[in-house]
Design a protein around this motif. Structure first.
Motif, PDB file in Angstrom:
ATOM      1  N   PHE A   1     -30.231  83.965   2.904  1.00 48.43           N
ATOM      2  CA  PHE A   1     -31.159  83.207   1.847  1.00 48.43           C
ATOM      3  C   PHE A   1     -31.998  84.420   1.236  1.00 48.43           C
ATOM      4  N   ALA A   2     -32.513  85.351   2.055  1.00 50.77           N
ATOM      5  CA  ALA A   2     -33.268  86.174   1.505  1.00 50.77           C
ATOM      6  C   ALA A   2     -32.696  87.245   0.310  1.00 50.77           C
ATOM      7  N   MET A   3     -31.502  87.527   0.495  1.00 51.43           N
ATOM      8  CA  MET A   3     -30.764  88.214  -0.366  1.00 51.43           C
ATOM      9  C   MET A   3     -30.402  87.168  -1.834  1.00 51.43           C
ATOM     10  N   MET A   4     -30.310  86.035  -1.464  1.00 54.94           N
ATOM     11  CA  MET A   4     -30.161  85.072  -2.621  1.00 54.94           C
ATOM     12  C   MET A   4     -31.369  85.052  -3.255  1.00 54.94           C
ATOM     13  N   PHE A   5     -32.597  84.973  -2.700  1.00 52.56           N
ATOM     14  CA  PHE A   5     -33.946  84.841  -3.361  1.00 52.56           C
ATOM     15  C   PHE A   5     -34.091  86.268  -4.200  1.00 52.56           C
ATOM     16  N   SER A   6     -33.807  87.307  -3.622  1.00 52.08           N
ATOM     17  CA  SER A   6     -33.945  88.653  -4.441  1.00 52.08           C
ATOM     18  C   SER A   6     -32.756  88.627  -5.584  1.00 52.08           C
ATOM     19  N   ALA A   7     -31.861  87.875  -5.357  1.00 51.85           N
ATOM     20  CA  ALA A   7     -30.818  87.882  -6.725  1.00 51.85           C
ATOM     21  C   ALA A   7     -31.384  86.974  -7.858  1.00 51.85           C
ATOM     22  N   VAL A   8     -32.050  85.821  -7.304  1.00 51.15           N
ATOM     23  CA  VAL A   8     -32.551  84.929  -8.091  1.00 51.15           C
ATOM     24  C   VAL A   8     -33.694  85.617  -9.200  1.00 51.15           C
ATOM     25  N   LEU A   9     -34.593  86.335  -8.485  1.00 44.96           N
ATOM     26  CA  LEU A   9     -35.580  87.209  -9.263  1.00 44.96           C
ATOM     27  C   LEU A   9     -34.928  88.267 -10.277  1.00 44.96           C
ATOM     28  N   SER A  10     -33.922  88.882  -9.546  1.00 42.32           N
ATOM     29  CA  SER A  10     -33.235  90.059 -10.314  1.00 42.32           C
ATOM     30  C   SER A  10     -32.554  89.165 -11.492  1.00 42.32           C
ATOM     31  N   LEU A  11     -31.992  88.082 -11.497  1.00 39.82           N
ATOM     32  CA  LEU A  11     -31.486  87.155 -12.622  1.00 39.82           C
ATOM     33  C   LEU A  11     -32.354  86.901 -13.645  1.00 39.82           C
ATOM     34  N   ILE A  12     -33.575  86.562 -13.177  1.00 38.44           N
ATOM     35  CA  ILE A  12     -34.605  86.091 -14.165  1.00 38.44           C
ATOM     36  C   ILE A  12     -35.103  87.384 -14.960  1.00 38.44           C
ATOM     37  N   ALA A  13     -35.151  88.593 -14.267  1.00 34.63           N
ATOM     38  CA  ALA A  13     -35.557  89.938 -15.078  1.00 34.63           C
ATOM     39  C   ALA A  13     -34.319  90.335 -16.034  1.00 34.63           C
ATOM     40  N   GLN A  14     -33.381  90.186 -15.450  1.00 30.09           N
ATOM     41  CA  GLN A  14     -32.111  90.718 -16.509  1.00 30.09           C
ATOM     42  C   GLN A  14     -31.719  89.628 -17.452  1.00 30.09           C
ATOM     43  N   GLY A  15     -31.834  88.191 -17.019  1.00 28.44           N
ATOM     44  CA  GLY A  15     -31.328  87.272 -17.945  1.00 28.44           C
ATOM     45  C   GLY A  15     -32.505  86.722 -18.769  1.00 28.44           C
ATOM     46  N   VAL A  16     -33.914  86.846 -18.533  1.00 25.22           N
ATOM     47  CA  VAL A  16     -34.742  86.507 -19.369  1.00 25.22           C
ATOM     48  C   VAL A  16     -35.796  87.513 -19.988  1.00 25.22           C
ATOM     49  N   ILE A  17     -36.405  88.404 -18.923  1.00 27.94           N
ATOM     50  CA  ILE A  17     -37.219  89.352 -19.484  1.00 27.94           C
ATOM     51  C   ILE A  17     -36.584  90.359 -20.264  1.00 27.94           C
ATOM     52  N   VAL A  18     -35.371  91.015 -19.748  1.00 27.09           N
ATOM     53  CA  VAL A  18     -34.569  92.048 -20.595  1.00 27.09           C
ATOM     54  C   VAL A  18     -34.112  91.560 -21.860  1.00 27.09           C
ATOM     55  N   GLN A  19     -33.781  90.151 -21.735  1.00 21.23           N
ATOM     56  CA  GLN A  19     -32.903  89.667 -22.945  1.00 21.23           C
ATOM     57  C   GLN A  19     -33.952  89.339 -24.044  1.00 21.23           C
ATOM     58  N   ARG A  20     -35.134  88.864 -23.566  1.00 18.36           N
ATOM     59  CA  ARG A  20     -36.080  88.339 -24.675  1.00 18.36           C
ATOM     60  C   ARG A  20     -36.998  89.337 -24.937  1.00 18.36           C
ATOM     61  N   MET A  21     -37.429  90.443 -24.158  1.00 22.00           N
ATOM     62  CA  MET A  21     -38.282  91.543 -24.613  1.00 22.00           C
ATOM     63  C   MET A  21     -37.586  92.706 -24.916  1.00 22.00           C
ATOM     64  N   ASP A  22     -37.742  93.026 -26.216  1.00 25.27           N
ATOM     65  CA  ASP A  22     -36.821  94.319 -26.627  1.00 25.27           C
ATOM     66  C   ASP A  22     -37.591  95.443 -26.250  1.00 25.27           C
ATOM     67  N   LEU A  23     -37.221  95.866 -24.878  1.00 22.36           N
ATOM     68  CA  LEU A  23     -38.256  96.973 -24.131  1.00 22.36           C
ATOM     69  C   LEU A  23     -37.224  98.206 -24.123  1.00 22.36           C
TER      70      LEU A  23
END
Length: 310
Positions: A163-185
């Motif tokens: 469950f801890a790994m899954m929680f970590s992966a959810v936040l990583s997915l948010i970073a890569q699927g939302v932040i990286v995709q929407r913010m042109d950094l």
């Protein structure tokens, strides 16, 4: 077979080790091939987003994997292995049917061999090896930490850490699927944001001694790696010419396996002496790395414009 008494436990361990080596040998080709494929089908502006898409896909698997593995492990510890084999076969079929050979931006040309010490990619190699070594230290020892802190059984530890790994992966997915995709950094900016988050995660793991703190630290770790992964891969890709994409993808992708070769051995050896020691050592190693990414400013490579272009 070992549990059934058909083969000695030591032989079973040897077979498992050998099969794990075969699996790692085959799977080591996947990340560089995927990164090179994305480099061939993206341009300079969309490269970071493309690499983020790969990471997001990996994190979807990292979310579903622990959940499915934890459920199947509650029925049988060997059942997740059969499930993984079936999924791997399905993935191979989908690659053959759905991924055509991409049209490359430029025709391949003869050139010198790309090396780790190439000054164009060396900063990213340094960051990648140290970064993945630190993550490997955590992933290979934190399950023991959860078990010791919470007093769990083997199956309870597998479920809780899953469950801890899954929680970590959810936040990583948010970073890569939302932040990286929407913010042109830019790639290096992503690393400069990610490294403080990773330092914070290791600091919590070093100083805190509760299940809740460790669980939240795993989330911060996932968020940081979700930003660092695309930044690292895209930065290395953009630093070289288009005809060197396959080579740089292989070199950059090897940083992960190298880190996961060093990290587990180092982390488990240190954990035997003091449970906090692996995270303290990683924290110390990341501090100069944090300074490093803020001081280094590598310039992206620009391929020359073809003759006759506007």
């Amino acid at each position: 077979l070992a549990l059934a008494g058909l083969i000695p436990p030591l032989a079973a361990f040897a077979y498992l080790t050998f099969s794990r080596m075969l699996q790692s040998t085959v799977m080591s080709a996947t990340p560089p091939a995927a990164s090179a494929y994305v480099a061939d089908v993206t341009d300079v502006r969309s490269r970071t987003k493309g690499m983020g898409g790969i990471g997001a896909a990996q994190n979807v698997g990292a979310i579903l994997g622990p959940a499915a593995g934890g459920l199947l492990a509650s029925l049988s510890l060997i059942l997740p292995l059969y499930f993984a084999a079936v999924l791997t076969l399905l993935a191979a079929v989908l690659v053959i049917l759905l991924l055509p050979e991409p049209t490359r931006h430029v025709a391949p040309r003869t050139q010198g061999r790309l090396r780790y010490r190439d000054p164009r990619i060396l900063p990213y190699i340094v960051v990648g090896v140290l970064m993945f070594t630190g993550v490997a230290v955590v992933q290979q020892t934190l399950a023991f930490r959860f078990q010791d802190v919470l007093g769990l059984t083997g199956q309870e530890t597998a479920r809780t850490f899953g469950f801890a790994m899954m929680f970590s992966a959810v936040l990583s997915l948010i970073a890569q699927g939302v932040i990286v995709q929407r913010m042109d950094l830019p790639a290096m900016t992503l690393l400069r944001i990610a490294l403080p988050l990773l330092v914070l995660a290791f600091a919590v793991m070093t100083t805190m001694n509760s299940g809740t703190a460790l669980f939240l630290a795993m989330g911060v770790l996932g968020l940081g790696m979700g930003l660092a992964g695309p930044g690292f891969m895209a930065g290395a890709s953009l630093a070289v010419s288009q005809s060197e994409q396959g080579a740089v993808a292989g070199l950059a992708s090897s940083c992960g396996p190298l880190g996961f070769t060093i990290g587990p051995l180092l982390g488990t050896a240190l954990y035997q002496y003091e449970p906090r020691l692996p995270y303290l050592l990683t924290l110390i190693a990341y501090l100069p790395l944090l300074v490093f990414v803020w001081r280094v400013n590598p310039q992206p490579h620009r391929d020359p414009e073809p003759l006759g272009s506007d």
